[in-house]
Write a protein that holds these residues in place. Structure first.
Motif, PDB file in Angstrom:
ATOM      1  N   PRO A   1       0.797  -1.234   0.000  1.00 22.16           N
ATOM      2  CA  PRO A   1       0.000   0.000   0.000  1.00 22.16           C
ATOM      3  C   PRO A   1       0.827   1.281   0.000  1.00 22.16           C
ATOM      4  O   PRO A   1       0.301   2.349  -0.317  1.00 22.16           O
ATOM      5  N   ILE A   2       2.102   1.192   0.345  1.00 21.17           N
ATOM      6  CA  ILE A   2       2.954   2.377   0.368  1.00 21.17           C
ATOM      7  C   ILE A   2       3.484   2.717  -1.020  1.00 21.17           C
ATOM      8  O   ILE A   2       3.756   3.877  -1.329  1.00 21.17           O
ATOM      9  N   TYR A   3       3.618   1.729  -1.880  1.00 22.65           N
ATOM     10  CA  TYR A   3       4.225   1.965  -3.195  1.00 22.65           C
ATOM     11  C   TYR A   3       3.471   3.013  -4.014  1.00 22.65           C
ATOM     12  O   TYR A   3       4.109   3.914  -4.594  1.00 22.65           O
ATOM     13  N   PRO A   4       2.125   2.968  -4.109  1.00 24.93           N
ATOM     14  CA  PRO A   4       1.431   4.034  -4.853  1.00 24.93           C
ATOM     15  C   PRO A   4       1.664   5.421  -4.259  1.00 24.93           C
ATOM     16  O   PRO A   4       1.726   6.409  -4.997  1.00 24.93           O
ATOM     17  N   VAL A   5       1.813   5.491  -2.936  1.00 21.86           N
ATOM     18  CA  VAL A   5       2.085   6.783  -2.294  1.00 21.86           C
ATOM     19  C   VAL A   5       3.449   7.297  -2.715  1.00 21.86           C
ATOM     20  O   VAL A   5       3.620   8.485  -3.050  1.00 21.86           O
TER      21      VAL A   5
END
Length: 242
Positions: free
Chosen positions: A223-227
């Motif tokens: 979930p952090i990668y798109p951020v």
């Protein structure tokens, strides 16, 4: 309701800056950024970790040892050399203190490989700062807790940063499945890792330690990668090639 919202907000804000700033940036340099934005990440890490603030340089040097000696006797926190998670946590605390001392000695010369902000490190690591944050957490619970069981969550706030690390290091090297043979015990604890924001894809991470995306297979969503990709897109950071 307020207590649960506060707990969730503290859990994910502390974890967010731990994985983005301390882990992916300070330890692995998966992206570069300006000094100004680095200081914003530094300050937000201190605010969100609060009483459990972790020195970024010490975190980075200890974590690099973890990768260099993964699941061997030189690993600072491999679960395979301890009877339980509490013994591992205490050993990690002692090792982290050694890295903090080493960081203070070497920070005199400076090193661009590690983010440093001496005044925040001194304040954040001080007993006074930890007590102030602990007092604020306690006040919030006294003010808004509606049931006695809610106070059982309070100690987690005091040790939020180390608890996140313990969950990742214990579960991520004991439970789950492997996509790769990394010559260690690293595991992907769960194929869906929202609770720990991708940190439990340890097997993938140990295979590609400098990748910004901890997921690898189509169903492994970090979930952090798109951020991070969004911050790259608006030029707050620049992702490096893995």
């Amino acid at each position: 309701m307020y207590i649960l919202l506060f707990f969730i907000a503290h859990w994910f804000s502390s974890l967010f800056f731990q994985t983005v700033f301390l882990h992916r940036y300070a330890s692995h340099k998966v992206f570069t950024t300006s000094k100004f934005f680095e200081r914003i990440l530094f300050l937000m890490t201190y605010i969100c970790q609060g009483s459990s603030y972790l020195n970024p340089r010490a975190y980075a040097t200890m974590h690099r040892d973890h990768h260099a000696f993964s699941d061997t006797e030189k690993d600072p926190h491999s679960p395979h050399f301890f009877k339980d998670v509490f013994q591992m946590m205490w050993a990690t605390v002692l090792t982290f203190r050694d890295h903090v001392k080493l960081s203070k000695e070497k920070s005199i010369k400076g090193n661009p490989s590690y983010p440093e902000w001496p005044i925040i490190d001194r304040i954040g690591s001080s007993i006074a700062s930890r007590l102030v944050f602990g007092g604020l957490y306690t006040w919030f619970y006294i003010e808004f807790a509606t049931h006695w069981w809610m106070f059982l969550l309070l100690p987690i706030h005091f040790l939020m940063g180390p608890l996140h690390g313990a969950i990742v290091n214990w579960c991520g090297h004991k439970y789950g499945y492997s996509n790769f043979n990394n010559n260690d015990h690293s595991k992907n604890t769960t194929p869906f890792d929202f609770l720990m924001l991708g940190e439990l894809f340890q097997n993938n991470h140990h295979r590609f330690p400098n990748s910004a995306n901890f997921g690898h297979r189509w169903f492994e969503v970090d979930p952090i990668y798109p951020v991070i990709k969004f911050m790259h897109w608006i030029h707050l950071i620049r992702l490096r090639k893995a």
